[in-house]
Scaffold this motif. Sequence first.
Motif, PDB file in Angstrom:
ATOM      1  N   GLU A 446      98.630 113.426 -83.214  1.00 38.19           N
ATOM      2  CA  GLU A 446      97.536 112.822 -83.972  1.00 38.19           C
ATOM      3  C   GLU A 446      96.256 112.739 -83.135  1.00 38.19           C
ATOM      4  O   GLU A 446      95.168 113.002 -83.615  1.00 38.19           O
ATOM      5  CB  GLU A 446      98.003 111.421 -84.384  1.00 38.19           C
ATOM      6  N   ASP A 447      96.391 112.365 -81.868  1.00 43.35           N
ATOM      7  CA  ASP A 447      95.229 112.117 -81.022  1.00 43.35           C
ATOM      8  C   ASP A 447      94.993 113.276 -80.039  1.00 43.35           C
ATOM      9  O   ASP A 447      94.394 113.081 -78.990  1.00 43.35           O
ATOM     10  CB  ASP A 447      95.460 110.812 -80.241  1.00 43.35           C
ATOM     11  N   GLU A 448      95.456 114.460 -80.424  1.00 43.62           N
ATOM     12  CA  GLU A 448      95.400 115.593 -79.500  1.00 43.62           C
ATOM     13  C   GLU A 448      93.972 115.948 -79.083  1.00 43.62           C
ATOM     14  O   GLU A 448      93.713 116.318 -77.945  1.00 43.62           O
ATOM     15  CB  GLU A 448      96.075 116.796 -80.158  1.00 43.62           C
ATOM     16  N   GLU A 449      93.056 115.823 -80.011  1.00 37.60           N
ATOM     17  CA  GLU A 449      91.659 116.135 -79.720  1.00 37.60           C
ATOM     18  C   GLU A 449      91.132 115.231 -78.601  1.00 37.60           C
ATOM     19  O   GLU A 449      90.387 115.672 -77.728  1.00 37.60           O
ATOM     20  CB  GLU A 449      90.834 115.950 -81.004  1.00 37.60           C
ATOM     21  N   SER A 450      91.550 113.983 -78.618  1.00 37.59           N
ATOM     22  CA  SER A 450      91.064 113.042 -77.608  1.00 37.59           C
ATOM     23  C   SER A 450      91.747 113.242 -76.262  1.00 37.59           C
ATOM     24  O   SER A 450      91.105 113.198 -75.227  1.00 37.59           O
ATOM     25  CB  SER A 450      91.306 111.598 -78.059  1.00 37.59           C
ATOM     26  N   VAL A 451      93.040 113.438 -76.283  1.00 42.02           N
ATOM     27  CA  VAL A 451      93.748 113.542 -75.003  1.00 42.02           C
ATOM     28  C   VAL A 451      93.673 114.961 -74.428  1.00 42.02           C
ATOM     29  O   VAL A 451      93.998 115.177 -73.269  1.00 42.02           O
ATOM     30  CB  VAL A 451      95.229 113.095 -75.096  1.00 42.02           C
ATOM     31  N   GLY A 452      93.230 115.909 -75.238  1.00 39.55           N
ATOM     32  CA  GLY A 452      92.983 117.259 -74.735  1.00 39.55           C
ATOM     33  C   GLY A 452      94.226 118.027 -74.351  1.00 39.55           C
ATOM     34  O   GLY A 452      94.158 119.034 -73.660  1.00 39.55           O
ATOM     35  N   SER A 453      95.375 117.532 -74.783  1.00 39.20           N
ATOM     36  CA  SER A 453      96.613 118.174 -74.393  1.00 39.20           C
ATOM     37  C   SER A 453      97.570 118.238 -75.575  1.00 39.20           C
ATOM     38  O   SER A 453      97.292 117.698 -76.634  1.00 39.20           O
ATOM     39  CB  SER A 453      97.239 117.377 -73.245  1.00 39.20           C
ATOM     40  N   PHE A 459     102.671 125.588 -74.911  1.00 42.88           N
ATOM     41  CA  PHE A 459     101.331 125.675 -75.504  1.00 42.88           C
ATOM     42  C   PHE A 459     100.331 126.298 -74.534  1.00 42.88           C
ATOM     43  O   PHE A 459      99.364 126.926 -74.950  1.00 42.88           O
ATOM     44  CB  PHE A 459     100.867 124.288 -75.965  1.00 42.88           C
ATOM     45  N   GLU A 460     100.601 126.137 -73.222  1.00 41.46           N
ATOM     46  CA  GLU A 460      99.659 126.658 -72.231  1.00 41.46           C
ATOM     47  C   GLU A 460      99.699 128.171 -72.135  1.00 41.46           C
ATOM     48  O   GLU A 460      98.740 128.786 -71.706  1.00 41.46           O
ATOM     49  CB  GLU A 460      99.997 126.085 -70.836  1.00 41.46           C
ATOM     50  N   LYS A 466     101.063 128.138 -80.514  1.00 39.76           N
ATOM     51  CA  LYS A 466     100.279 126.902 -80.701  1.00 39.76           C
ATOM     52  C   LYS A 466      99.574 126.926 -82.066  1.00 39.76           C
ATOM     53  O   LYS A 466      99.595 125.936 -82.805  1.00 39.76           O
ATOM     54  CB  LYS A 466      99.280 126.784 -79.548  1.00 39.76           C
TER      55      LYS A 466
ATOM     56  N   PHE B  75      91.462 102.950 -73.522  1.00 40.43           N
ATOM     57  CA  PHE B  75      91.282 104.401 -73.704  1.00 40.43           C
ATOM     58  C   PHE B  75      90.598 104.674 -75.042  1.00 40.43           C
ATOM     59  O   PHE B  75      89.671 105.480 -75.135  1.00 40.43           O
ATOM     60  CB  PHE B  75      92.643 105.120 -73.653  1.00 40.43           C
ATOM     61  N   ASP B  79      86.932 106.316 -75.700  1.00 39.66           N
ATOM     62  CA  ASP B  79      86.857 107.514 -76.536  1.00 39.66           C
ATOM     63  C   ASP B  79      85.848 107.321 -77.677  1.00 39.66           C
ATOM     64  O   ASP B  79      85.044 108.201 -77.969  1.00 39.66           O
ATOM     65  CB  ASP B  79      88.254 107.822 -77.089  1.00 39.66           C
ATOM     66  N   PRO B 159      97.429 119.259 -67.986  1.00 35.03           N
ATOM     67  CA  PRO B 159      97.316 120.118 -69.162  1.00 35.03           C
ATOM     68  C   PRO B 159      96.144 119.754 -70.093  1.00 35.03           C
ATOM     69  O   PRO B 159      96.102 120.226 -71.228  1.00 35.03           O
ATOM     70  CB  PRO B 159      98.654 119.872 -69.868  1.00 35.03           C
ATOM     71  N   ASP B 160      95.209 118.919 -69.612  1.00 35.40           N
ATOM     72  CA  ASP B 160      94.128 118.432 -70.474  1.00 35.40           C
ATOM     73  C   ASP B 160      92.937 119.393 -70.406  1.00 35.40           C
ATOM     74  O   ASP B 160      92.259 119.507 -69.382  1.00 35.40           O
ATOM     75  CB  ASP B 160      93.741 117.016 -69.994  1.00 35.40           C
ATOM     76  N   ARG B 161      92.690 120.078 -71.513  1.00 35.10           N
ATOM     77  CA  ARG B 161      91.615 121.087 -71.511  1.00 35.10           C
ATOM     78  C   ARG B 161      90.238 120.477 -71.230  1.00 35.10           C
ATOM     79  O   ARG B 161      89.390 121.099 -70.592  1.00 35.10           O
ATOM     80  CB  ARG B 161      91.599 121.834 -72.842  1.00 35.10           C
ATOM     81  N   TRP B 162      90.031 119.238 -71.704  1.00 38.43           N
ATOM     82  CA  TRP B 162      88.713 118.614 -71.515  1.00 38.43           C
ATOM     83  C   TRP B 162      88.479 118.279 -70.033  1.00 38.43           C
ATOM     84  O   TRP B 162      87.350 118.326 -69.562  1.00 38.43           O
ATOM     85  CB  TRP B 162      88.557 117.362 -72.370  1.00 38.43           C
ATOM     86  N   LEU B 190      94.080 126.509 -72.178  1.00 43.30           N
ATOM     87  CA  LEU B 190      94.835 125.340 -72.647  1.00 43.30           C
ATOM     88  C   LEU B 190      94.475 124.964 -74.076  1.00 43.30           C
ATOM     89  O   LEU B 190      95.247 124.313 -74.768  1.00 43.30           O
ATOM     90  CB  LEU B 190      94.557 124.127 -71.742  1.00 43.30           C
TER      91      LEU B 190
END
Lengths: 550, 231
Positions: A446-453, A459-460, A466, B75, B79, B159-162, B190
């Motif tokens: 759900e919060d993937e956009e925020s946590v970036g992972s 997935f990598e 993905k 967090f 955000d 693994p965090d793209r940002w 990623l």
Amino acid sequence: MKEKIGQRKDTDLPVPELHDPVQSQGKKVSEVQLFPVVRIPEPAGNIISLLVIEKKSPTSTTSLSKIANQVRTGYYGKIVDAANAFRRELGVELIAKNPAAIQIVVRNIDDSLRDKETLQDVVAKLCQADIAVFDLTDWDAGAIFLLGVRSVVRRGVTVCSTGDSADALPGPVPFNLQLLNISSHSAPKAAEINQHFVDKIITGFKELAALPSYLDLPSYDLVRQLGYSALQNRIIPYSEGALVLCSFEEIYTKHNWNGYLTGDFQSAWQGDVSRDLEAQQEKLPKLQRLLDIVTPRLIAHKLFEVIRLTDLCLVDWTGMRPNVIFEAGVRMAVHPLGAVHILDKECSDQIESTSEKALINLFDPIRYDKSSSDGAAAQEMIESFKRRKEAFLSRAAGIHSSLSDDANEFNFIYEYAGRCLDVEKSPPAMPFVDEMIRDADFLHMEDEESVGSSSLLYFEVNKHMKDRAVAAASERRLAAWFYLSRRWTAAEIVADVRRKAHFDKLAEYTKMWARKNDRKDIRKEVNDLMAEVAKANGNPRESVNGELAP
Amino acid sequence: MNPTLTQDEADRLTSIAKLRKLQAKNLRDDPDVPGAVQVLLSAIQELESGDLKDWEAEIGRLPTTVAPQVQSVAFQLADCIGMLGGNYRRLNQLDAAQFQFNRGSRLETEPALGIMSSYNTVNAVTLPLERGTLVVDQAGKLRQAVDTIERQVRGARRPDRWAWADLGQCYMLLGDLERAIGCYRHALALGDDATVQSIRPVLERLRSALASSDAAAAERITQVLQALPGT
């Protein structure tokens, strides 16, 4: 009626009597049950039920019931919080935070196996306990049998502990229990033990809430997920196969398995099957043990499936192997025909512990002489199976049979377990919308956009995978939205806090999907429904777009 | 920060924040950026109304670690503040954006909160560049950000793209083109298409802002853009 019967005494005609077949042994009328009605206790709703299956061991320095009481007193708040997190997921009423919210029930292992009534009571508790704590000190046979039952009747929190040091368990860990996370309650510091138990319970509830397939015991899913087609779910009838739950020790294999079971018993069984079938089968069925099952699947997975599907199952108590005892618990809980219990006559006097004796008394296995070839015991085993089947069929057909109350013929454990299941807290499926949302979140957080992972494996390194997962998550959220928005009215949606939260979230995901796919019609539909729900909610702060007014 | 924040309350606040962020994204893409700002302001108000109401005064004086439920709400707060700053930037309300990024950066750089994000921190340093304003010890601040993010990507943010995109941006502004390109490439590996769509405009905006004041930096950004797959 008695008066009328009495009036006919002077005649030569046969005099009718009040008679019940169950009175054949001279039972009093008051003892005869009119109907085989069993009282089924209701699962407790607004408490946390903590069952302790305890062994009073001279080697154990701390008793599990004492630990349970200390844990309740010292940590009830944390436990209630964790239990509520799980209950919230299920939509079950939350529990108030006070020590009384945790109800501790202690059952001594030997007492639990004393007779049919005490076992029924503990089976009900095993089904309904939110938390079950088992004392596995010395691999106690009774505890392992009850653990087998628990493993298939409840997806709950189960903590196994030993009074021996967890670093030095007595003997090898039984195959079926090798993946268990076993604690020790023999450590010298009570506070550490209590904290350890609390941590396990809290983590258990949290993971139970987060993971639909949470398991702390083997076999719960394995006896349920047999496959989608009728062919995969098909029972293995008497004429097609038989399963033997038994020891794999060399001496047993040599004398009991090779000598008697695949000899005398198999011949008698195959002969009976041949007589039953009008035409001679080209290939007669053979007895199977765990290792004889031909499959590339993991042994344990296949075993529990076969335990569930095979009609004729022999449990050989010879050697009192913990694996066999665990499997016997599973079998008795999942199969209406129960099992034909057998025991090598020579080993009868080797039954040592009190709970081993209790199990033998309870199931009264047929004694066989592995060196004799008179076939009487084998025939008795076959007859025993047939009586069980008849007892089951009679009961299923609603025919009151004198056999149906006999613990040795009718498998009361199966019926009692099935009727005592706590369907609220151990449901066959999550509510549909919850399940769809959860499936989607597993694929695309759900919060993937925020946590970036992402939690997705690979997935990598595999973008295509993905993308597929993200698309699949999107479809599930869309399906959940269409279902939710049509299944309930606006008033019904606002009446349920959880449903309303799902509605709000899914509306946003559906709007995203509609924008991406240029579906103005769906976008409009979402906005209209949001307006309707906002109106039903009487919330003046929400506009038709679902945004908050300043 | 109130250490008595319960898990239930933290879950409730987290749930509200997640919903408001979804709503804000939809409004932003509609595009209704002022609407997104309103939703985010309301989310921040809700997050700050309870246990986190005095966080600005308490930052810097917190114990070594705080409860996990406080961390998770913090967090969400960081955000939402970052998203709000981003939306103000879209509206060209750069003072408001800078104010929010600075606030968010204070949360992100508080070790006790363990916030696994650097969006506010990097934007707090780079927004002045876009505005053409002077920043005292800009290189020092960028290096500080690099230290923080490098520590994070060696840990839970691997693994965090940002994180990798932020790191790439810092290296680029510090003149380390090779590392910058490496970090950006990893961020794109990623991420998904949306990552590309997010990174490219940031770089283009920065290049446009620096074109007149720092031609060398603008040229480095061009090279980064050319080196990135799919951009």
